[in-house]
Design a protein around this motif. Structure first.
Motif: not given
Length: 305
Positions: A162-164, A180, A242, A257, A262, A264, A266, A300
């Motif tokens: 999973e990529e935010r 953020c 991300e 962020r 958040a 995202s 998948q 991260q």
């Protein structure tokens, strides 16, 4: 009727030109033309409409091409099944990836695949998701990376990561001093998005609807790099996945962020359930997952430090 004739017909359907189709099949144009006419005689109906400048399939021809693609896919699967039985790590892997992921993941994945499977020929195809799905269904790809959900019960999907999304703003923007923000703080802002056909555009529009933001209608980009450059030029703000942000921050671009949950996307590896390479592709999916999740953990950590 022979498999070779079906191969020639598919090439003609793809190129709509006898000369280019012949070159693809490594035969002379007269040979290809003669074989197409022989196939028409065997079937008793015309497959193509011929004119000096164009080649068009007849309605019957389109039906035959669709059936021929399925036949050739099954033939290919038989050959791959035999190869997989002997050694699943040899031969070739035709892997598709969409443009908003490929440049940021493949440079890290390809060396790992080559190191793990030194005898494997890796063939990469970068296209928009819809084109990748068509190629996969028709057997012109063995597997492809896609954003979930994938609505096709003929396909096996293996979740990878999973990529935010992060918000990219110009360094001069009022939000640039923050690290953020909450999603609903986007309400009232305009976001620059990609052009039609990119799955990331649809995902970004979902974020706009959820947050109350709007699309900047006066500009649509062809790539993430164009979006990043436009943010750096103080034209506006955008959402970046991300993995694409590893080198996006600069003196002209700030990355923020989102708090709590958040937005995202998948990512999954998809292949046909009927594929003879299923077991091998499941192993490839594990490798892809390890690489991607390591990259995201590293990213991260860098952002937190």
């Amino acid at each position: 009727m022979t498999l070779r004739e079906l191969e020639y017909l598919i090439a003609l359907a793809d190129h709509r030109h006898f000369g280019r189709a012949a070159a693809t099949c490594h035969v002379s144009q007269p040979t290809l033309s003669m074989q197409i006419r022989k196939l028409e005689e065997d079937l008793g109906a015309p497959l193509v409409e011929r004119s000096p400048k164009t080649v068009m399939l007849t309605p019957f021809g389109r039906d035959v091409v669709a059936r021929a693609r399925r036949i050739m896919t099954e033939v290919g699967e038989m050959r791959r099944s035999a190869m997989s039985f002997r050694n699943p790590e040899t031969g070739s892997l035709r892997l598709g990836v969409f443009p908003t992921l490929g440049p940021y993941l493949l440079p890290h994945v390809v060396p790992r695949i080559r190191a793990h499977y030194p005898k494997l020929e890796l063939l990469l195809f970068e296209e928009k998701s819809e084109s990748l799905m068509v190629r996969l269904r028709e057997g012109r790809l063995d597997a492809t990376l896609l954003a979930l959900p994938v609505d096709d019960d003929r396909l096996q999907t293996e979740f990878l990561f999973e990529e935010r999304f992060l918000l990219a703003v110009p360094a001069t923007h009022a939000l640039a001093k923050r690290r953020c923000l909450a999603l609903d703080e986007l309400s009232g802002y305009d976001l620059m998005l990609l052009e039609e056909g990119h799955c990331l555009r649809d995902q970004a529009l979902d974020v706009c609807r959820a947050s109350g933001a709007a699309e900047r209608a006066s500009f649509r980009a062809t790539s993430l790099e164009t979006l990043r450059q436009m943010v750096g030029a103080d034209v506006g703000m955008t959402l970046l996945p991300e993995l694409s942000t590893r080198s996006a921050a600069s003196e002209h671009v700030r990355l923020l962020r989102f708090n709590n949950v958040a937005p995202s996307r998948q990512i999954a590896l998809c292949w046909r359930k009927s594929s003879a390479m299923g077991g091998f592709l499941a192993d490839v999916a594990l490798l892809l997952r390890d690489v991607a999740q390591a990259l995201l953990a590293e990213e991260q950590l860098d952002k937190a430090s």
